[in-house]
Design an enzyme around this catalytic site. Sequence first.
Site, PDB file in Angstrom:
ATOM      1  N   ASN A  43      56.942  49.374  22.694  1.00 51.72           N
ATOM      2  CA  ASN A  43      56.136  48.704  23.712  1.00 51.72           C
ATOM      3  C   ASN A  43      57.056  48.323  24.860  1.00 51.72           C
ATOM      4  O   ASN A  43      58.129  47.765  24.633  1.00 51.72           O
ATOM      5  CB  ASN A  43      55.497  47.422  23.170  1.00 51.72           C
ATOM      6  CG  ASN A  43      54.416  47.694  22.157  1.00 51.72           C
ATOM      7  OD1 ASN A  43      54.003  48.821  21.966  1.00 51.72           O
ATOM      8  ND2 ASN A  43      53.964  46.643  21.498  1.00 51.72           N
ATOM      9  N   GLY A  44      56.626  48.561  26.092  1.00 55.06           N
ATOM     10  CA  GLY A  44      57.432  48.162  27.235  1.00 55.06           C
ATOM     11  C   GLY A  44      57.829  49.351  28.091  1.00 55.06           C
ATOM     12  O   GLY A  44      57.227  50.434  28.027  1.00 55.06           O
TER      13      GLY A  44
ATOM     14  N   CYS B 163      49.785  47.816  24.299  1.00 59.21           N
ATOM     15  CA  CYS B 163      50.333  48.580  23.194  1.00 59.21           C
ATOM     16  C   CYS B 163      50.428  47.697  21.960  1.00 59.21           C
ATOM     17  O   CYS B 163      50.302  46.483  22.026  1.00 59.21           O
ATOM     18  CB  CYS B 163      51.696  49.160  23.505  1.00 59.21           C
ATOM     19  SG  CYS B 163      51.844  50.025  25.046  1.00 59.21           S
TER      20      CYS B 163
ATOM     21  N   TRP C 124      49.422  52.387  25.400  1.00 57.96           N
ATOM     22  CA  TRP C 124      48.798  52.285  26.718  1.00 57.96           C
ATOM     23  C   TRP C 124      49.751  52.968  27.681  1.00 57.96           C
ATOM     24  O   TRP C 124      50.891  52.547  27.854  1.00 57.96           O
ATOM     25  CB  TRP C 124      48.587  50.816  27.086  1.00 57.96           C
ATOM     26  CG  TRP C 124      47.836  50.591  28.354  1.00 57.96           C
ATOM     27  CD1 TRP C 124      46.482  50.552  28.511  1.00 57.96           C
ATOM     28  CD2 TRP C 124      48.388  50.311  29.651  1.00 57.96           C
ATOM     29  NE1 TRP C 124      46.155  50.285  29.817  1.00 57.96           N
ATOM     30  CE2 TRP C 124      47.307  50.139  30.546  1.00 57.96           C
ATOM     31  CE3 TRP C 124      49.688  50.207  30.149  1.00 57.96           C
ATOM     32  CZ2 TRP C 124      47.487  49.855  31.896  1.00 57.96           C
ATOM     33  CZ3 TRP C 124      49.874  49.937  31.490  1.00 57.96           C
ATOM     34  CH2 TRP C 124      48.781  49.755  32.355  1.00 57.96           C
TER      35      TRP C 124
ATOM     36  N   GLU D  89      36.003  36.027  39.903  1.00 56.33           N
ATOM     37  CA  GLU D  89      35.956  36.401  38.498  1.00 56.33           C
ATOM     38  C   GLU D  89      34.751  37.291  38.207  1.00 56.33           C
ATOM     39  O   GLU D  89      34.841  38.253  37.436  1.00 56.33           O
ATOM     40  CB  GLU D  89      35.928  35.145  37.627  1.00 56.33           C
ATOM     41  CG  GLU D  89      35.618  35.362  36.148  1.00 56.33           C
ATOM     42  CD  GLU D  89      36.634  36.217  35.416  1.00 56.33           C
ATOM     43  OE1 GLU D  89      36.369  36.558  34.253  1.00 56.33           O
ATOM     44  OE2 GLU D  89      37.691  36.558  35.999  1.00 56.33           O
TER      45      GLU D  89
ATOM     46  N   ARG E 124      44.185  45.027  21.977  1.00 54.99           N
ATOM     47  CA  ARG E 124      45.194  44.923  23.019  1.00 54.99           C
ATOM     48  C   ARG E 124      45.031  45.991  24.098  1.00 54.99           C
ATOM     49  O   ARG E 124      45.600  45.880  25.171  1.00 54.99           O
ATOM     50  CB  ARG E 124      46.602  45.028  22.402  1.00 54.99           C
ATOM     51  CG  ARG E 124      46.923  43.908  21.428  1.00 54.99           C
ATOM     52  CD  ARG E 124      48.196  44.196  20.654  1.00 54.99           C
ATOM     53  NE  ARG E 124      49.371  44.057  21.479  1.00 54.99           N
ATOM     54  CZ  ARG E 124      50.149  42.984  21.535  1.00 54.99           C
ATOM     55  NH1 ARG E 124      49.835  41.909  20.847  1.00 54.99           N
ATOM     56  NH2 ARG E 124      51.219  42.960  22.283  1.00 54.99           N
TER      57      ARG E 124
ATOM     58  N   HIS F  84      33.917  36.612  58.897  1.00 52.45           N
ATOM     59  CA  HIS F  84      35.208  37.023  59.445  1.00 52.45           C
ATOM     60  C   HIS F  84      35.568  38.453  59.041  1.00 52.45           C
ATOM     61  O   HIS F  84      36.752  38.803  59.008  1.00 52.45           O
ATOM     62  CB  HIS F  84      36.296  36.047  58.996  1.00 52.45           C
ATOM     63  CG  HIS F  84      36.120  34.660  59.539  1.00 52.45           C
ATOM     64  ND1 HIS F  84      36.246  34.365  60.884  1.00 52.45           N
ATOM     65  CD2 HIS F  84      35.779  33.499  58.925  1.00 52.45           C
ATOM     66  CE1 HIS F  84      36.020  33.076  61.068  1.00 52.45           C
ATOM     67  NE2 HIS F  84      35.721  32.525  59.898  1.00 52.45           N
TER      68      HIS F  84
ATOM     69  N   GLU G 235      35.947  45.587  35.889  1.00 50.73           N
ATOM     70  CA  GLU G 235      36.649  45.874  34.642  1.00 50.73           C
ATOM     71  C   GLU G 235      35.835  46.746  33.701  1.00 50.73           C
ATOM     72  O   GLU G 235      36.375  47.671  33.090  1.00 50.73           O
ATOM     73  CB  GLU G 235      36.981  44.562  33.917  1.00 50.73           C
ATOM     74  CG  GLU G 235      38.150  43.792  34.481  1.00 50.73           C
ATOM     75  CD  GLU G 235      38.419  42.543  33.666  1.00 50.73           C
ATOM     76  OE1 GLU G 235      39.582  42.321  33.300  1.00 50.73           O
ATOM     77  OE2 GLU G 235      37.471  41.772  33.403  1.00 50.73           O
TER      78      GLU G 235
ATOM     79  N   LYS H  20      44.570  44.288  26.661  1.00 53.31           N
ATOM     80  CA  LYS H  20      44.293  42.869  26.460  1.00 53.31           C
ATOM     81  C   LYS H  20      45.527  42.020  26.717  1.00 53.31           C
ATOM     82  O   LYS H  20      45.463  40.996  27.373  1.00 53.31           O
ATOM     83  CB  LYS H  20      43.799  42.653  25.023  1.00 53.31           C
ATOM     84  CG  LYS H  20      43.380  41.226  24.699  1.00 53.31           C
ATOM     85  CD  LYS H  20      42.128  40.846  25.457  1.00 53.31           C
ATOM     86  CE  LYS H  20      41.591  39.504  25.030  1.00 53.31           C
ATOM     87  NZ  LYS H  20      40.434  39.109  25.870  1.00 53.31           N
TER      88      LYS H  20
ATOM     89  N   LYS I  34      35.011  41.005  36.631  1.00 48.35           N
ATOM     90  CA  LYS I  34      34.319  41.425  35.413  1.00 48.35           C
ATOM     91  C   LYS I  34      33.532  42.716  35.643  1.00 48.35           C
ATOM     92  O   LYS I  34      33.531  43.612  34.804  1.00 48.35           O
ATOM     93  CB  LYS I  34      33.374  40.324  34.933  1.00 48.35           C
ATOM     94  CG  LYS I  34      34.039  39.205  34.187  1.00 48.35           C
ATOM     95  CD  LYS I  34      34.495  39.656  32.825  1.00 48.35           C
ATOM     96  CE  LYS I  34      35.578  38.741  32.282  1.00 48.35           C
ATOM     97  NZ  LYS I  34      36.867  38.857  32.959  1.00 48.35           N
TER      98      LYS I  34
END
Length: 607
Positions: free
Chosen positions: A98-99, A2, A74, A479, A27, A502, A486, A602, A483
């Site tokens: 925000n929050g 946000c 968001w 990673e 963000r 395994h 995402e 972000k 990616k």
Amino acid sequence: MCGIIGIIGTKPVAPSLVDGLRRLEYRGYDSTGIATLVNGQIARRRAEGKLVNLERQLAEAPLDGVIGIGHTRWATHGGPTERNAHPHATRRVAVVHNGIIENYQQLKTELVASGAVFETDTDTEVIPHLVSYYLDRGLGPVAATAATLKRLEGAFALALIFADDPDLMIGARRGTPLAVGYGQGEMFLASDAFAMAPLSNRLSYLEDGDWVEVRRSGVIFHDATDAVITRPISISSISGAMVGKGEYRHFMLKEIFEQPQVIAQTLNAFVHPSTGRITLPALPFDLAAVPRITIVACGTAFYAGMVAKYWFEQIARVPVELDVGSEFRYREAPMPAGGVALFISQSGETLDTLEALRYARRQDQHILSVVNVVESTIARESDAVFYTLAGPEIGVASTKAFTTQLAVLACLAIAMGRANGAIDHDREATLSAALREVPARAAEVLRHDALIGRLARELADARDALYIGRGSTYPIALEGALKLKEISYIHAEGYAAGEMKHGPISLIDDAVPVIALAPPGALFDKVASNVQEVAARSGKVLLLSDAAGIERLGDKVRWSIDLPRVDPFVAPILYAIPVQLLAYHTAVLKGTDVDQPRNLAKSVTVE
């Protein structure tokens, strides 16, 4: 996560609010809105989706007013609809938030009983109704807000404007960042310095629990007890110029291609150009006496910490505890006297990481941080800060921030090994020389962009993908999978290659591509054996290795990318780049929003 912008100006503020929201797009968000005071009344424009939808509304129905607030939301409570978009308002007050308000349901029940009518599904809406409740009982805007703040539980940043006072904006911070900007006859509130960069470079940051009265004539800061306090004014170094994509189609691609430059800039801050010695900022403790390092981070930064764990333990011979920020403090982990807690965050505002930092502070740990934003909260609350010189990273999926984090952490591991005698001068020189080669080798990796773009066509139709690596490239496998998830929305998992047998090897068939990271070094033969296990089960392997590795495994893999031969120490930095490009090109082929993927933010400032 946000974004907030607030302006008390001398001319209509709607265009500047929208510009501030544009600078906050990085963000992550799924709806937008602004509110201004027009002839003593609160007027709003809100829109679902991207900022262009709000701009279309404003073109059709402009907003006047010289005071206003704006928000990129968001979604947490309630879907990402226009109805749930901020600002939320009553007749007397409008708020952006925000929050998360954790006790909103209790407050909502009380307010409904007193006659309040709610219109949204959000937790935020209790705030304007609670402020209005106190206003209706005779309190002024400042007192009503102070009373409201005492009732709210959770983490938040707020900005409020009032129909009854056209020269007042109130901001509040509990856990989530907020800053005040000073202008000439104008004042500003925003989530970060970047949003205010064209407006003001003179900033004051609210500390946790602060709230502030903002008027054209100045500000009055209060702490959590409502006592009047002062907060210093700092000069922001963030440029007022809007960061552009230049010749690139997306910010993410631009930031991938900036990596040779920003890695070099970051290394130059730590590596002496002639001697190759690692030079760190002054530390308030003896690096040689550290009994244990605790590394805490989230998301991509966590994988940087995972690579660093290998480096600290192998090079500096210091034991490392590694944890994700959202879990760490809830384990109530005992921490050794004299220990170092190391926190990694691009934004320096990640709430999970920040709360873990505060837990470590209570455990009397030395606090170090690796961040990309100088004025960030994590930087301000650390004993020492190691800055990544990546510049603004606009793409939500981290790229250049990740590789510069690795560069900093590699320097720190070498410095610690030298300080405690785990490595000698010659070994330091060898490792330092390998690091200084990285920018040039990274430029070589980027020359494979066209090839990787073609290989991405083989991945774009997959429903699942696996990434495997061993040693310090195991985190890069994780990673790489992150990616791909995402930005392309393809399900992907990263595994330690030795763990395939395994369980995960049961997933292998000719429809599941396997990306194998196999740099030269002591573990190459182990990865080679794992690749052969995949090939024996009709798995399609994309091999990332040097020419010698590709020659050895050529008949076992479907595709390969020939990467420069480097010291295994720096392989994680270089091998991160092709997995970034692979995810990028796959996402482009699938037509997703590469820079602002769905549901992601972000800067994650909620738990």
